[in-house]
Design a protein around this motif. Structure first.
Motif, PDB file in Angstrom:
ATOM      1  N   ALA A   1       7.055  -2.046   5.184  1.00 28.39           N
ATOM      2  CA  ALA A   1       8.248  -1.511   5.852  1.00 28.39           C
ATOM      3  C   ALA A   1       9.422  -2.479   5.729  1.00 28.39           C
ATOM      4  CB  ALA A   1       7.936  -1.226   7.320  1.00 28.39           C
ATOM      5  N   GLY A   2       9.138  -3.764   5.812  1.00 25.11           N
ATOM      6  CA  GLY A   2      10.191  -4.766   5.733  1.00 25.11           C
ATOM      7  C   GLY A   2      10.653  -5.060   4.321  1.00 25.11           C
ATOM      8  N   SER A   3       9.941  -4.532   3.323  1.00 22.32           N
ATOM      9  CA  SER A   3      10.276  -4.795   1.913  1.00 22.32           C
ATOM     10  C   SER A   3      10.768  -3.543   1.200  1.00 22.32           C
ATOM     11  CB  SER A   3       9.028  -5.341   1.186  1.00 22.32           C
ATOM     12  OG  SER A   3       8.486  -6.460   1.844  1.00 22.32           O
ATOM     13  N   ARG A   4      11.079  -2.497   1.939  1.00 23.89           N
ATOM     14  CA  ARG A   4      11.308  -1.180   1.328  1.00 23.89           C
ATOM     15  C   ARG A   4      12.596  -1.084   0.531  1.00 23.89           C
ATOM     16  NH1 ARG A   4      12.649  -1.052   6.538  1.00 23.89           N
ATOM     17  NH2 ARG A   4      14.592  -0.055   7.208  1.00 23.89           N
ATOM     18  N   GLY A   5      13.585  -1.925   0.815  1.00 24.97           N
ATOM     19  CA  GLY A   5      14.851  -1.835   0.096  1.00 24.97           C
ATOM     20  C   GLY A   5      15.491  -0.476   0.282  1.00 24.97           C
ATOM     21  N   GLU A   6      15.851   0.168  -0.825  1.00 23.25           N
ATOM     22  CA  GLU A   6      16.494   1.473  -0.765  1.00 23.25           C
ATOM     23  C   GLU A   6      15.498   2.631  -0.836  1.00 23.25           C
ATOM     24  OE1 GLU A   6      19.446   1.625  -3.800  1.00 23.25           O
ATOM     25  OE2 GLU A   6      20.642  -0.010  -2.958  1.00 23.25           O
ATOM     26  N   ASP A   7      14.232   2.310  -0.935  1.00 22.39           N
ATOM     27  CA  ASP A   7      13.214   3.359  -1.015  1.00 22.39           C
ATOM     28  C   ASP A   7      12.947   3.971   0.357  1.00 22.39           C
ATOM     29  OD1 ASP A   7      12.637   3.003  -3.807  1.00 22.39           O
ATOM     30  OD2 ASP A   7      11.632   1.133  -3.245  1.00 22.39           O
ATOM     31  N   GLN A   8      12.490   5.214   0.355  1.00 25.78           N
ATOM     32  CA  GLN A   8      12.022   5.869   1.579  1.00 25.78           C
ATOM     33  C   GLN A   8      10.515   5.712   1.652  1.00 25.78           C
ATOM     34  OE1 GLN A   8      14.266   9.813   0.772  1.00 25.78           O
ATOM     35  NE2 GLN A   8      14.013   9.744   2.991  1.00 25.78           N
ATOM     36  N   LEU A   9      10.040   5.125   2.739  1.00 26.31           N
ATOM     37  CA  LEU A   9       8.601   4.935   2.912  1.00 26.31           C
ATOM     38  C   LEU A   9       8.073   5.863   3.992  1.00 26.31           C
ATOM     39  CD1 LEU A   9       9.062   2.510   1.074  1.00 26.31           C
ATOM     40  CD2 LEU A   9       7.595   1.160   2.568  1.00 26.31           C
ATOM     41  N   PHE A  10       6.932   6.478   3.705  1.00 27.01           N
ATOM     42  CA  PHE A  10       6.282   7.414   4.619  1.00 27.01           C
ATOM     43  C   PHE A  10       4.880   6.879   4.912  1.00 27.01           C
ATOM     44  CE2 PHE A  10       9.430   9.649   2.229  1.00 27.01           C
ATOM     45  CZ  PHE A  10       9.924  10.669   3.037  1.00 27.01           C
ATOM     46  N   PHE A  11       4.574   6.690   6.182  1.00 29.90           N
ATOM     47  CA  PHE A  11       3.256   6.193   6.583  1.00 29.90           C
ATOM     48  C   PHE A  11       2.513   7.298   7.326  1.00 29.90           C
ATOM     49  CE2 PHE A  11       5.859   2.485   5.932  1.00 29.90           C
ATOM     50  CZ  PHE A  11       5.010   1.607   5.275  1.00 29.90           C
TER      51      PHE A  11
ATOM     52  N   MET B   1       3.480  -5.076  -4.746  1.00 31.27           N
ATOM     53  CA  MET B   1       3.081  -3.676  -4.843  1.00 31.27           C
ATOM     54  C   MET B   1       4.275  -2.769  -5.124  1.00 31.27           C
ATOM     55  SD  MET B   1       0.271  -2.999  -1.868  1.00 31.27           S
ATOM     56  CE  MET B   1      -1.409  -3.590  -2.010  1.00 31.27           C
ATOM     57  N   LEU B   2       5.317  -2.933  -4.323  1.00 29.98           N
ATOM     58  CA  LEU B   2       6.484  -2.063  -4.459  1.00 29.98           C
ATOM     59  C   LEU B   2       7.180  -2.274  -5.802  1.00 29.98           C
ATOM     60  CD1 LEU B   2       7.945  -2.230  -0.844  1.00 29.98           C
ATOM     61  CD2 LEU B   2       6.708  -0.334  -1.895  1.00 29.98           C
ATOM     62  N   ASN B   3       7.233  -3.493  -6.286  1.00 23.57           N
ATOM     63  CA  ASN B   3       7.861  -3.750  -7.575  1.00 23.57           C
ATOM     64  C   ASN B   3       7.089  -3.116  -8.723  1.00 23.57           C
ATOM     65  OD1 ASN B   3      10.033  -5.159  -6.506  1.00 23.57           O
ATOM     66  ND2 ASN B   3       9.033  -7.156  -6.700  1.00 23.57           N
ATOM     67  N   VAL B   4       5.764  -3.154  -8.645  1.00 26.02           N
ATOM     68  CA  VAL B   4       4.941  -2.492  -9.668  1.00 26.02           C
ATOM     69  C   VAL B   4       5.212  -0.987  -9.672  1.00 26.02           C
ATOM     70  CG1 VAL B   4       2.559  -1.842 -10.265  1.00 26.02           C
ATOM     71  CG2 VAL B   4       3.110  -4.224  -9.726  1.00 26.02           C
TER      72      VAL B   4
ATOM     73  N   ARG C   1       7.877   0.633  -8.497  1.00 27.66           N
ATOM     74  CA  ARG C   1       9.255   0.906  -8.935  1.00 27.66           C
ATOM     75  C   ARG C   1       9.381   0.809 -10.446  1.00 27.66           C
ATOM     76  NH1 ARG C   1      11.017  -3.233  -4.305  1.00 27.66           N
ATOM     77  NH2 ARG C   1      11.299  -1.791  -2.546  1.00 27.66           N
ATOM     78  N   ALA C   2       8.742  -0.207 -11.025  1.00 29.37           N
ATOM     79  CA  ALA C   2       8.847  -0.401 -12.472  1.00 29.37           C
ATOM     80  C   ALA C   2       8.219   0.763 -13.223  1.00 29.37           C
ATOM     81  CB  ALA C   2       8.177  -1.713 -12.875  1.00 29.37           C
ATOM     82  N   ARG C   3       7.057   1.218 -12.759  1.00 29.95           N
ATOM     83  CA  ARG C   3       6.415   2.345 -13.433  1.00 29.95           C
ATOM     84  C   ARG C   3       7.250   3.610 -13.282  1.00 29.95           C
ATOM     85  NH1 ARG C   3       3.945   6.956 -12.889  1.00 29.95           N
ATOM     86  NH2 ARG C   3       2.246   7.537 -14.288  1.00 29.95           N
ATOM     87  N   HIS C   4       7.796   3.806 -12.094  1.00 35.14           N
ATOM     88  CA  HIS C   4       8.624   4.999 -11.855  1.00 35.14           C
ATOM     89  C   HIS C   4       9.858   4.984 -12.763  1.00 35.14           C
ATOM     90  CE1 HIS C   4      10.247   8.392  -9.622  1.00 35.14           C
ATOM     91  NE2 HIS C   4      11.395   7.744  -9.500  1.00 35.14           N
ATOM     92  N   ALA C   5      10.453   3.803 -12.926  1.00 33.23           N
ATOM     93  CA  ALA C   5      11.630   3.688 -13.797  1.00 33.23           C
ATOM     94  C   ALA C   5      11.263   4.012 -15.237  1.00 33.23           C
ATOM     95  CB  ALA C   5      12.217   2.285 -13.688  1.00 33.23           C
ATOM     96  N   ARG C   6      10.097   3.522 -15.696  1.00 36.54           N
ATOM     97  CA  ARG C   6       9.659   3.818 -17.062  1.00 36.54           C
ATOM     98  C   ARG C   6       9.413   5.309 -17.244  1.00 36.54           C
ATOM     99  NH1 ARG C   6       6.505  -0.865 -16.240  1.00 36.54           N
ATOM    100  NH2 ARG C   6       4.637   0.425 -15.901  1.00 36.54           N
ATOM    101  N   SER C   7       8.753   5.922 -16.260  1.00 37.42           N
ATOM    102  CA  SER C   7       8.463   7.351 -16.336  1.00 37.42           C
ATOM    103  C   SER C   7       9.747   8.170 -16.344  1.00 37.42           C
ATOM    104  CB  SER C   7       7.582   7.778 -15.156  1.00 37.42           C
ATOM    105  OG  SER C   7       6.341   7.112 -15.187  1.00 37.42           O
ATOM    106  N   SER C   8      10.706   7.769 -15.521  1.00 38.90           N
ATOM    107  CA  SER C   8      11.980   8.486 -15.457  1.00 38.90           C
ATOM    108  C   SER C   8      12.746   8.346 -16.776  1.00 38.90           C
ATOM    109  CB  SER C   8      12.842   7.955 -14.318  1.00 38.90           C
ATOM    110  OG  SER C   8      12.193   8.146 -13.066  1.00 38.90           O
TER     111      SER C   8
END
Length: 376
Positions: free
Chosen positions: A29-39, A357-360, A362-369
């Motif tokens: 939660a504290g590392s989410r940056g601009e992402d939306q996190l759902f728990f 975790m979040l960086n991994v 994000r990186a995969r999502h960017a590649r897929s996009s």
């Protein structure tokens, strides 16, 4: 990105997976940056753990129903981009990229008799499929990463090591009133060696008892064991009787989490003789509380302890006896272990685990996009 986290494991009464989720949720939660996190929780009592994030509570008719039907439906409805599953297994369908955290592969080592038969069958069936199918795998240690590759055939390139850490509540307690209250609460002896965890066979308590018995009159300490009855623990009690240790061993049962730092502070040393671990979190917890550690040199434990513990062959009772006597009687060794233990524990961080975790993801999502955009 819209990233989901399955936190049903918080409803487990105790254990490493529960502690992992409890510490990781606020770090994510504290590392989410601009992402939306759902728990996603299955109990209302857990709401509030993830500050300023979307928390959703849904009770289910069973754990399997919640994991494999209810949660995937919610992920689809909310159009989640990626989901993290922190307990070894991912559902069959979710409509998003799935990431799984794998803690250990003890299910594939029958000689350890680590888990009940039904749990072992479940994990041996679903864990390999989950590892191979996941967009990414998070292993809690390099040792676990090697085991994942060996036992599941998962591509090592998609496995990222994300180390655990001791929770922030673990620190040396100096308040004499607090120390006295907890000492009285659990009727603790004045001088003691501490073991925390279950009494299941892979924790190697039988050899610990043998080693402790061999210390004889060399140390005045008692051995304090936390935890209640465990899976296949009869041999532990039988060994206590065989060695006539009932008066030297104190089993205090379940210890409330807020009391654990006091227990580590009061102990003269902590011993962790496990035959196999995915990580070995109690080692760091003890170190953060200034408690010198004797630990196994097997599986992931040396990776966690580094040079800040006395490491011994968990199958060698004489070596364990010698290490216990040394840590309890040699002041210089104790002081060295305490100082190096503080430094070692500080090398591990839940924030770093969450950010990795979040960086991994994000990186995969960017590649897929990027790939999808290029095809369009």
């Amino acid at each position: 990105m819209r990233i989901a986290f399955s936190a049903r494991g918080l409803s487990i009464p105790s254990g490493g997976a529960r502690q992992f989720i409890k510490s990781l949720v606020p770090a994510l939660a504290g590392s989410r940056g601009e992402d939306q996190l759902f728990f996603f929780y299955n109990r209302e009592q857990f709401r509030g753990l993830a500050a300023d994030c979307t928390e959703i509570v849904r009770e289910g008719r069973s754990k399997l129903w919640w994991d494999f039907v209810l949660l995937p439906r919610m992920l689809l409805k909310l159009k989640i981009d990626a989901a993290i599953f922190p307990k070894n297994v991912i559902p069959s369908w979710t409509g998003c990229a799935n990431y799984v955290v794998i803690h250990d592969l003890a299910y594939f080592l029958p000689e350890l008799n680590a888990y009940r038969r039904l749990d072992t069958l479940y994990m041996r069936t679903f864990l390999p499929r989950s590892a191979r199918k996941a967009a990414g795998v998070f292993a809690v240690s390099e040792n676990t990463k090697r085991d994942i590759v060996h036992y599941t055939g998962c591509d090592p390139a998609k496995i990222t090591v994300t180390y655990e850490a001791a929770d922030s509540i673990y620190r040396r307690i100096d308040d004499p009133d607090c120390l006295a209250v907890v000492k009285a609460k659990y009727d603790l002896p004045t001088a003691f060696l501490l073991y925390t965890g279950s009494l299941s066979p892979r924790k190697n308590l039988v050899r610990l008892l043998q080693a402790f018995a061999r210390t004889g009159d060399a140390v005045p300490h008692k051995l304090v064991l936390t935890g209640s009855k465990s899976w296949s623990d009869r041999s532990v009690y039988e060994m206590m009787d065989t060695l006539r240790l009932r008066d030297r061993v104190r089993q205090i049962g379940y210890v409330e989490e807020q009391d654990m730092p006091v227990l580590y502070t009061l102990a003269d040393a902590y011993v962790y003789p496990s035959l196999y671990e995915g990580f070995g979190l109690p080692v760091l917890e003890a170190m953060r509380c200034g408690c010198p550690v004797v630990a196994s040199n097997a599986s992931s434990v040396p990776e966690v302890a580094g040079d800040a513990a006395i490491l011994v062959d968990p199958y060698n009772v004489d070596a364990m006896t010698a290490a216990i006597q040394t840590v309890l009687t040699d002041r210089q060794v104790r002081e060295r272990l305490v100082a190096s233990g503080f430094r070692r524990a500080d090398m591990f961080s839940w924030r770093r685990c969450a950010e990795t975790m979040l960086n991994v993801i994000r990186a995969r999502h960017a590649r897929s996009s990027s790939i999808s955009g290029g095809r369009a």
